[in-house]
Motif scaffolding. Structure first.
Motif, PDB file in Angstrom:
ATOM      1  N   CYS A 224      -4.762   4.438  -3.800  1.00 40.95           N
ATOM      2  CA  CYS A 224      -3.670   4.812  -4.707  1.00 40.95           C
ATOM      3  C   CYS A 224      -4.115   5.918  -5.665  1.00 40.95           C
TER       4      CYS A 224
ATOM      5  N   SER B  19       1.135   3.580  -3.306  1.00 40.63           N
ATOM      6  CA  SER B  19       0.577   4.928  -3.142  1.00 40.63           C
ATOM      7  C   SER B  19       1.593   5.972  -3.581  1.00 40.63           C
TER       8      SER B  19
ATOM      9  N   THR C 101       0.821  -1.211   0.000  1.00 39.83           N
ATOM     10  CA  THR C 101       0.000   0.000   0.000  1.00 39.83           C
ATOM     11  C   THR C 101       0.857   1.264   0.000  1.00 39.83           C
TER      12      THR C 101
END
Length: 544
Positions: free
Chosen positions: A454, A336, A332
């Motif tokens: 994202c 991102s 993540t």
């Protein structure tokens, strides 16, 4: 228990059913570019000056040129000032002609535009002089809509399904997009654009999940990138549409109304069978899988579908799961940052590629033409070199192009333009790779939540990118140095990501199956295939 990937292999990894699905998913993306860039063509700068009709009360017989000479100051080039006027006075005409006017002020009664110009956002809502900022604010509000839409519809898609979210977003985009053509005030226009941005964002991220979850392992890049190839085609169409239609309200109608032609999606767009399985809705999933197999002219062994059950550990995911699990937290955070860098360099280059020597319509056409091959060639690159290498290399190249641009003299426009186009190509390719890679990294139960997070970071970058460009007043190299350094650094972090080429999509938030478990589930399909072969041989001997 059968793995879902085994079922996809049995019904056909990229048969007619999946091909038709990708076609359906590409059509909304063909219409999205109008909402993304259409406003650029509605706020084209036109000559204007303050409305000084007050002098007509004392000089009704003045010609247009005489009126302007008496009431408007001139700039250093001898042209009439566009944003200031001489202050009105209570004198008679002879006194005004004899003494002239000296005190100036901002336009107090509006502006005058060429009568031959068709109505645009700029002329109808006076987006000139000190009101120019309203145009920038409206674009920021639209980007904020993209941001909120990514988060809201990403999470909603994991909760209620991919199909209803796409249908809701299409309805919102059509209704509110068409509604912008009838707004009475610019503030209403900005509010409606926020909703349109949220809907566009919801479509863009949900299309990726639905296309990815219906195809086999080796066809995931094709499913995403073929659908996304419609986007640059739409960008080129916007250039032609805007060139032919100069009335902004009519342009809004023509650009937004076609979304209603896709109303038949209510009956033909399928839900993700993989998502249904993770939610325990096995019977619905079976019906869709049987329909897909029939369309692909394949037969699914009944026993194979009976083996299709959600794993005991599979449960509904949430946004917090992206940070609770160590392996998901790493994915993540890195993805991102990757999306942020993708968007940052993409918009940074787009806003700085001004050396084409073409008008705005040809420039838009060139932008679309550059993006199309970037997405098409990515289909092959992802299979040849893997997701991680392609993501890292193209992100690094886009950053390097920006850094190289900082050292090119301003008197070399050809070199600047060539490097900028190469940078735009690599930035587009890196951005498109992120869609494929992200969809494969996140499990089904939180795939859309991860994509939404994202995408949110990408929208933050889109809002920040225009704020970096004014730094060139301190040094011309600063903006490109910033746009280049961030993707270069982020590309190095991609090394820590796992490779997903040839790997089955994860369904739950666990670390995935061990090799022994994968081998065991893979034997299910082979066992049914052997069973079908034995039955066919027995029937053949019986007939003989």
């Amino acid at each position: 228990m059968a793995d879902f990937g085994d079922v996809i292999s049995a019904l056909g990894e990229f048969g007619l059913y999946q091909q038709l699905l990708i076609l359906l998913l590409s059509l909304p993306l063909l219409l999205n570019p109008f909402q993304m860039v259409g406003q650029v063509f509605m706020v084209l700068d036109v000559p204007h000056h303050c409305d000084t009709s007050w002098i007509r009360a004392v000089g009704p017989n003045l010609t247009q040129e005489e009126q302007l000479n008496l009431t408007l100051p001139r700039d250093a080039d001898g042209e009439y000032e566009q944003c200031s006027m001489y202050s009105p006075v209570d004198w008679d005409l002879d006194s005004i002609v004899a003494h002239g006017l000296n005190a100036t002020q901002k336009c107090s009664s509006g502006w005058v535009y060429p009568s031959a110009e068709p109505p645009s956002l700029l002329t109808e809502f006076d987006l000139v002089c000190e009101r120019t900022i309203l145009n920038d604010i409206s674009q920021s509000i639209y980007m904020a809509g993209l941001l909120i839409g990514a988060m809201f519809f990403g999470v909603l898609s994991d909760r209620i399904g991919r199909r209803p979210v796409i249908l809701i977003c299409m309805l919102l985009q059509g209704m509110f997009g068409l509604g912008t053509a009838f707004v009475p005030h610019f503030y209403v226009y900005m509010a409606i654009r926020f909703v349109v941005g949220a809907a566009v964002s919801g479509i863009m991220i949900t299309v990726v999940a639905l296309g990815t979850e219906w195809v086999g392992v080796s066809f995931r890049p094709q499913s995403v990138l073929i659908a996304q190839a419609a986007y640059p085609i739409g960008m080129m169409m916007v250039a032609g549409l805007s060139y032919g239609i100069r009335n902004w309200r009519l342009l809004e109608i023509v650009g937004s109304a076609p979304m209603f032609l896709l109303f038949f999606y209510i009956w033909v767009l399928p839900e993700s069978a993989r998502w249904l399985v993770t939610k325990g809705r096995i019977e619905e999933a079976k019906k869709l899988l049987q329909k897909a197999a029939a369309t692909n002219k394949r037969s699914l062994p009944e026993g194979l579908l009976e083996q299709l059950k959600p794993e005991k550990q599979t449960k509904s995911g949430s946004l917090l799961d992206l940070f609770r699990k160590k392996h998901l937290r790493k994915v993540t955070l890195i993805m991102s940052c990757t999306w942020f860098a993708d968007s940052f360099v993409y918009y940074g280059l787009s806003l700085n590629v001004t050396g084409f020597g073409l008008d705005i319509y040809m420039t838009q056409l060139a932008f679309g033409a550059v993006e199309f091959p970037g997405r098409v060639c990515l289909i092959f690159l992802l299979e040849w070199f893997g997701r991680k290498k392609v993501q890292a290399i193209f992100l690094m190249l886009s950053g390097l192009m920006c850094l190289i641009l900082t050292g090119i003299p301003e008197d070399q426009p050809v070199a600047i333009t060539v490097l900028a186009i190469i940078g735009k190509f690599t930035a587009t390719t890196a951005f498109a790779a992120s869609y494929v890679y992200t969809a494969e990294l996140f499990p089904t139960v939180v795939r859309q939540s991860g994509m939404g997070l994202c995408s949110t970071m990408a929208r933050v970058a889109g809002i920040l990118a225009p704020l970096i460009i004014p730094l060139d007043q301190y040094h011309r190299a600063i903006p490109m140095a910033v746009f280049g350094s961030i993707p270069l650094l982020v590309s190095l972090s991609c090394i820590m990501l796992p490779e997903t080429r040839g790997v089955s999509l994860p369904d739950d938030t666990g670390k995935g199956k061990t090799p022994a478990e994968k081998e065991k589930t893979g034997e299910v399909l082979r066992e049914f295939s052997k069973s079908d072969t034995r039955e066919d041989e027995a029937d053949l001997e019986k007939n003989n």
